[in-house]
Design a protein around this motif. Structure first.
Motif, PDB file in Angstrom:
ATOM      1  N   LEU A  34      64.860  94.738   1.650  1.00 55.46           N
ATOM      2  CA  LEU A  34      66.141  94.782   2.347  1.00 55.46           C
ATOM      3  C   LEU A  34      67.172  95.375   1.400  1.00 55.46           C
ATOM      4  O   LEU A  34      67.489  94.784   0.352  1.00 55.46           O
ATOM      5  CB  LEU A  34      66.559  93.372   2.783  1.00 55.46           C
ATOM      6  N   TYR A  35      67.675  96.548   1.746  1.00 54.96           N
ATOM      7  CA  TYR A  35      68.679  97.238   0.944  1.00 54.96           C
ATOM      8  C   TYR A  35      70.073  96.850   1.441  1.00 54.96           C
ATOM      9  O   TYR A  35      70.333  96.831   2.649  1.00 54.96           O
ATOM     10  CB  TYR A  35      68.479  98.750   1.030  1.00 54.96           C
ATOM     11  N   LEU A  36      70.962  96.555   0.507  1.00 52.28           N
ATOM     12  CA  LEU A  36      72.314  96.117   0.844  1.00 52.28           C
ATOM     13  C   LEU A  36      73.331  97.079   0.250  1.00 52.28           C
ATOM     14  O   LEU A  36      73.384  97.268  -0.971  1.00 52.28           O
ATOM     15  CB  LEU A  36      72.569  94.701   0.331  1.00 52.28           C
ATOM     16  N   LEU A  37      74.123  97.706   1.107  1.00 51.66           N
ATOM     17  CA  LEU A  37      75.211  98.568   0.651  1.00 51.66           C
ATOM     18  C   LEU A  37      76.383  97.706   0.183  1.00 51.66           C
ATOM     19  O   LEU A  37      76.444  96.523   0.472  1.00 51.66           O
ATOM     20  CB  LEU A  37      75.636  99.514   1.766  1.00 51.66           C
ATOM     21  N   ASP A  38      77.328  98.312  -0.555  1.00 50.25           N
ATOM     22  CA  ASP A  38      78.390  97.546  -1.221  1.00 50.25           C
ATOM     23  C   ASP A  38      77.752  96.424  -2.040  1.00 50.25           C
ATOM     24  O   ASP A  38      78.145  95.258  -1.973  1.00 50.25           O
ATOM     25  CB  ASP A  38      79.379  96.965  -0.205  1.00 50.25           C
ATOM     26  N   GLY A  39      76.763  96.801  -2.833  1.00 52.56           N
ATOM     27  CA  GLY A  39      75.902  95.834  -3.482  1.00 52.56           C
ATOM     28  C   GLY A  39      76.581  94.880  -4.438  1.00 52.56           C
ATOM     29  O   GLY A  39      76.060  93.788  -4.698  1.00 52.56           O
ATOM     30  N   ASP A 134      57.798  98.180   5.154  1.00 49.29           N
ATOM     31  CA  ASP A 134      58.778  97.574   6.061  1.00 49.29           C
ATOM     32  C   ASP A 134      60.104  97.450   5.325  1.00 49.29           C
ATOM     33  O   ASP A 134      60.310  96.529   4.524  1.00 49.29           O
ATOM     34  CB  ASP A 134      58.292  96.206   6.540  1.00 49.29           C
ATOM     35  N   ARG A 135      60.983  98.399   5.600  1.00 48.23           N
ATOM     36  CA  ARG A 135      62.278  98.466   4.924  1.00 48.23           C
ATOM     37  C   ARG A 135      63.389  98.189   5.926  1.00 48.23           C
ATOM     38  O   ARG A 135      63.355  98.647   7.070  1.00 48.23           O
ATOM     39  CB  ARG A 135      62.507  99.845   4.305  1.00 48.23           C
ATOM     40  N   ALA A 147      74.828 102.394   7.080  1.00 47.73           N
ATOM     41  CA  ALA A 147      73.566 101.712   7.369  1.00 47.73           C
ATOM     42  C   ALA A 147      72.991 102.184   8.697  1.00 47.73           C
ATOM     43  O   ALA A 147      71.779 102.401   8.824  1.00 47.73           O
ATOM     44  CB  ALA A 147      73.774 100.202   7.377  1.00 47.73           C
ATOM     45  N   ALA A 148      73.839 102.353   9.704  1.00 49.51           N
ATOM     46  CA  ALA A 148      73.384 102.852  11.001  1.00 49.51           C
ATOM     47  C   ALA A 148      72.850 104.268  10.873  1.00 49.51           C
ATOM     48  O   ALA A 148      71.794 104.607  11.435  1.00 49.51           O
ATOM     49  CB  ALA A 148      74.530 102.808  12.010  1.00 49.51           C
ATOM     50  N   PHE A 157      63.768 103.314   7.699  1.00 56.07           N
ATOM     51  CA  PHE A 157      64.089 101.912   7.910  1.00 56.07           C
ATOM     52  C   PHE A 157      63.693 101.462   9.314  1.00 56.07           C
ATOM     53  O   PHE A 157      63.877 102.194  10.289  1.00 56.07           O
ATOM     54  CB  PHE A 157      65.586 101.664   7.701  1.00 56.07           C
ATOM     55  N   LYS A 158      63.199 100.209   9.398  1.00 54.79           N
ATOM     56  CA  LYS A 158      62.767  99.654  10.674  1.00 54.79           C
ATOM     57  C   LYS A 158      63.893  98.927  11.407  1.00 54.79           C
ATOM     58  O   LYS A 158      63.829  98.748  12.621  1.00 54.79           O
ATOM     59  CB  LYS A 158      61.602  98.680  10.467  1.00 54.79           C
TER      60      LYS A 158
END
Length: 262
Positions: A34-39, A134-135, A147-148, A157-158
């Motif tokens: 699971l990748y998170l932006l504004d990390g 599975d990302r 993200a969208a 990404f799934k």
């Protein structure tokens, strides 16, 4: 357990900071990612730009223990300045900027970051850790727009979690993008969260996030995309509120219906 890295992005020509949240037991386990932006706002309050993170590592630990879903959280720091972040997370020219300076955004910078994400960041993670294909990806506000874009643009990404989606900043371009990508996105899952009266920056219309999220949710649903919209009557536009609803996103990635206590 949190691990830290710095990685050079050749297209963006900058170094990015990355935090990795790992479950304590990691031997002989294949993890989803699971990748998170504004990390910087993902795991720890003391690294957050506003003094409070979404505390995603706490939710990931809960998912591992109670939902039996093993997920590595990968928090990708933004560039660290207001316009740097705006440029990095804006795939199109802004139509309705909240601040005059934002109208000068440069989509080329965003495309460079996107290329770096796909060709540098993800391969780095997948070489270093034992992970599946599975990302998933999370973003809030302007980060939710990115993200969208990253989720729907191709098969990388799934699913994506779009918290307080600010796609109204690019309304016509975002709609064109959805119309183009929805036919090839039938197997993806799109989670949306919004607070009914939230606002940010110099915004005067306190319901724009709310009505925008409803409109996008309905558009996705009408086109056969698996989607869920969570609405908070009192939620504010901040990490604390997003963190309270983060587990709903993780739940939606894997399950249609599940009751849990947290």
């Amino acid at each position: 357990m949190i691990e830290y890295y710095r990685l050079y992005l050749p297209k963006s020509k900058r170094e990015v900071r990355i935090q990795i949240s790992l479950p304590r037991i990691k031997d002989n386990i294949i993890f989803d990612t699971l990748y998170l932006l504004d990390g910087q706002n993902a795991f720890k309050d003391n690294t957050s730009a506003y003094g409070r993170s979404i505390r995603a590592n706490k939710q990931l630990n809960f998912a591992a223990k109670h939902l039996r879903k093993r997920i590595i959280g990968i928090a990708i720091y933004n560039s660290g300045s207001d316009m740097g972040r705006v440029n990095e997370y804006s795939p199109w020219k802004m139509e309705k900027p909240l601040i005059n300076e934002w109208s000068n955004n440069n989509p080329k910078i965003c495309m460079n970051f996107y290329d770096d994400f796909i060709s540098t960041i993800i391969p780095f993670i997948e070489k270093k850790y034992n992970v599946s294909q599975d990302r998933y990806i999370y973003g809030s506000s302007l980060g939710a727009v990115m993200a969208a874009y990253m989720c729907l643009n191709d098969d990388t990404f799934k699913a994506c979690g779009l918290f307080s989606l600010a796609s109204f900043l690019f309304e016509s371009e975002f709609d064109k993008f959805l119309d183009l990508k929805m036919p090839t996105s039938k197997n993806k899952r799109i989670f949306l969260y919004v607070g009914k009266n939230e606002s940010s920056d110099s915004m005067e219309n306190h319901e724009i996030y709310y009505y925008n999220s409803i409109r996008i949710h309905n558009k996705l649903k009408e086109n056969g995309i698996k989607t869920r919209l969570v609405i908070s009557q009192s939620g504010e536009h901040n990490e604390e509120t997003w963190g309270y609803n983060f587990l709903d996103f993780i739940n939606f990635i894997y399950f249609d219906d599940m009751i849990y206590k947290y």
